[in-house]
Design a protein around this motif. Structure first.
Motif: not given
Length: 164
Positions: A141-143, A149-151, A155-157
């Motif tokens: 679930e953490l992964q 969040l990567r998808e 507006p921030i890296e």
């Protein structure tokens, strides 16, 4: 005996050494490029800012392009840059200040926590200063949170650190 909780931190950090390297490379390119001969264009970094100077807006845009290319090559996300207004400077030149954003603002942290909560995954997210900690019993679930969040088009890296 409770199952062991796993967690990771979501941060937004910029490697300032890479920013310096990119600024130096861009400055060298400006000094050596034919279309910048006799130009007052320059780039310098002071603290959390990069100051660009150009003879006019056209030259300033060229300087910005050179800098962005060097930053991307060095693995610095352009999302970490916040462009100020272009303003007149000494000697008929124009200047633009670019702030380098470090850390996750409260507003972005709230957005991240909300995304995590809305995902219906069995994890908790909490804001800790300029970072967000996500914890849960299931590493899968953490992964899934990291993938989500990567998808997400934030507006921030983001970087995901201290995975344990």
């Amino acid at each position: 005996m409770a199952a062991k909780e796993s967690s990771f931190d979501i941060v937004s950090k910029v490697d300032m050494q890479e920013v310096d390297n990119a600024v130096h490379q861009a400055q060298k390119e400006i000094e050596n490029r034919f279309d910048f001969k006799g130009s007052k264009s320059s780039i310098e970094r002071s603290n959390e800012e990069i100051i660009l100077v150009g003879d006019d807006e056209y030259k300033l845009n060229a300087v910005t392009d050179i800098l962005q290319t060097k930053l991307v090559k060095r693995g610095v996300s352009l999302k970490a840059l916040e462009y100020g207004k272009i303003e007149p400077a000494a000697g008929g030149t124009v200047r633009q200040t670019i702030k380098i954003k470090q850390g996750i603002s409260q507003e972005h942290a709230k957005t991240i926590v909300k995304l995590v909560k809305d995902s219906k995954l069995k994890v908790q997210a909490s804001v800790q200063g300029d970072q967000v900690r996500v914890s849960g019993k299931s590493k899968d679930e953490l992964q899934a949170v990291i993938r989500m969040l990567r998808e997400a088009d934030l507006p921030i890296e983001l970087q995901f650190v201290n995975y344990r």
